[in-house]
Design an enzyme around this catalytic site. Structure first.
Site: not given
Length: 325
Positions: A60, A129
């Protein structure tokens, strides 16, 4: 005019942008050949190729760092963080570099960068998530933050974000990715960043929400309408800059406010909205502002998630509190 889900509307926005402007590139984990974990980018790699739709390593920080470099170099990158809970490794790049770029160069150069991230609960995913950390980015000067609740707004806000000269965090509520369809125009159109949407008129209570909480607010309003209570529902959709005038106008009219978000309560965006209402509409209030939020715990796994997220029952109880105060 075709009817599309939010997933299809976002895919169409990306396709329109890639077709219109060769500077637009899409990058992220599995966004290319696989079409994204939610298939939001499905078909784009086959149409536009490796140079425009780029599968990245699982990093990321690397994705956002690369996107910043592309933006500095004159491109219009749209970077995907696969889930909002995965954004933490990229946080340093976002807040230390992307958000400060304009200040660092004294406004000489823009940084047109969109960071897309599915967020929120409702799909019973495992840890990290289902986070809703919009407050972290709203709190960071130099970033714009939007969260659509309809397919129409999703496409229009994404195209507006791609054209914006500043970094935009584009939050996509996973729960309502495919829950309903809406007519979405073909081609290019924009929904302005910084403007709220009045979902329904009301006289007795203002309900403020965004993302997947907007349908919850609507269902709550439907339930109370049967009892003669009129709820006005405002979809903020732009979390920063925020449409203060729309909020205050509504609260002054109704005299009561309920704020709904699925992020944890402490220092959530609802606290800032409460402060705003107290500062600008205190003398019009008939009751204290009520907040219906997630709890101050990590989002629980699987079925327990249902107890964490605000629902019609909890929002209805907040409405009851403000109208009987």
């Amino acid at each position: 005019m075709p009817e599309r889900t939010m997933v299809q509307a976002i895919n169409d926005a990306l396709s329109v942008a890639l077709e219109k402007d060769p500077r637009v590139v899409v990058l992220g984990e599995d966004v290319g050949k696989n079409g994204g974990v939610f298939r939001v980018t499905e078909g784009l790699w086959h149409r536009f190729g490796d140079d425009r739709v780029i599968d990245t390593p699982l990093s990321e920080s690397g994705i956002i760092g690369t996107a910043i470099g592309l933006a500095v170099g004159g491109m219009l990158p749209v970077a995907e963080i696969q889930f909002m809970g995965f954004v933490y490794p990229a946080f340093e790049q976002i807040v230390s570099h992307a958000a400060r770029f304009r200040t660092r160069n004294q406004g000489t150069f823009p940084l047109p960068l969109v960071i897309r991230a599915p967020y929120g609960g409702g799909i019973r995913a495992p840890e990290l998530h289902s986070d809703s950390t919009e407050a972290l980015f709203v709190h960071t000067p130099g970033l714009k933050v939007v969260a659509p609740s309809t397919p129409y707004d999703a496409k229009g806000l994404l195209l507006a974000s791609i054209q914006d000269p500043d970094p935009v965090i584009f939050l996509e509520p996973m729960k309502i990715y495919r829950t309903h369809r809406q007519e979405v125009p073909e081609g290019w159109y924009e929904v302005p960043i910084g403007k709220a949407r009045k979902v329904r008129e009301g006289e007795d209570v203002t309900i403020l929400a965004w993302g997947a909480m907007v349908p919850v607010a609507e269902k709550t309003a439907d339930a109370w309408e049967k009892d003669g209570v009129s709820c006005e529902v405002i979809d903020l959709r732009s979390l920063y800059p925020i449409d203060e005038d729309a909020i205050i106008e509504s609260v002054k009219k109704t005299g009561r406010a309920v704020i709904v978000h699925e992020a944890p309560r402490t220092a959530g965006l609802g606290a800032e909205l409460t402060a705003l209402i107290n500062e600008r509409a205190f003398l019009w209030l008939e009751a204290p502002v009520a907040r219906v939020t997630g709890y101050d715990v990590p989002v629980p796994y699987f079925a327990l998630e249902d107890a964490f997220r605000p629902d019609v029952r909890r929002v209805s109880e907040a409405v009851r509190q403000v109208i009987t105060f």
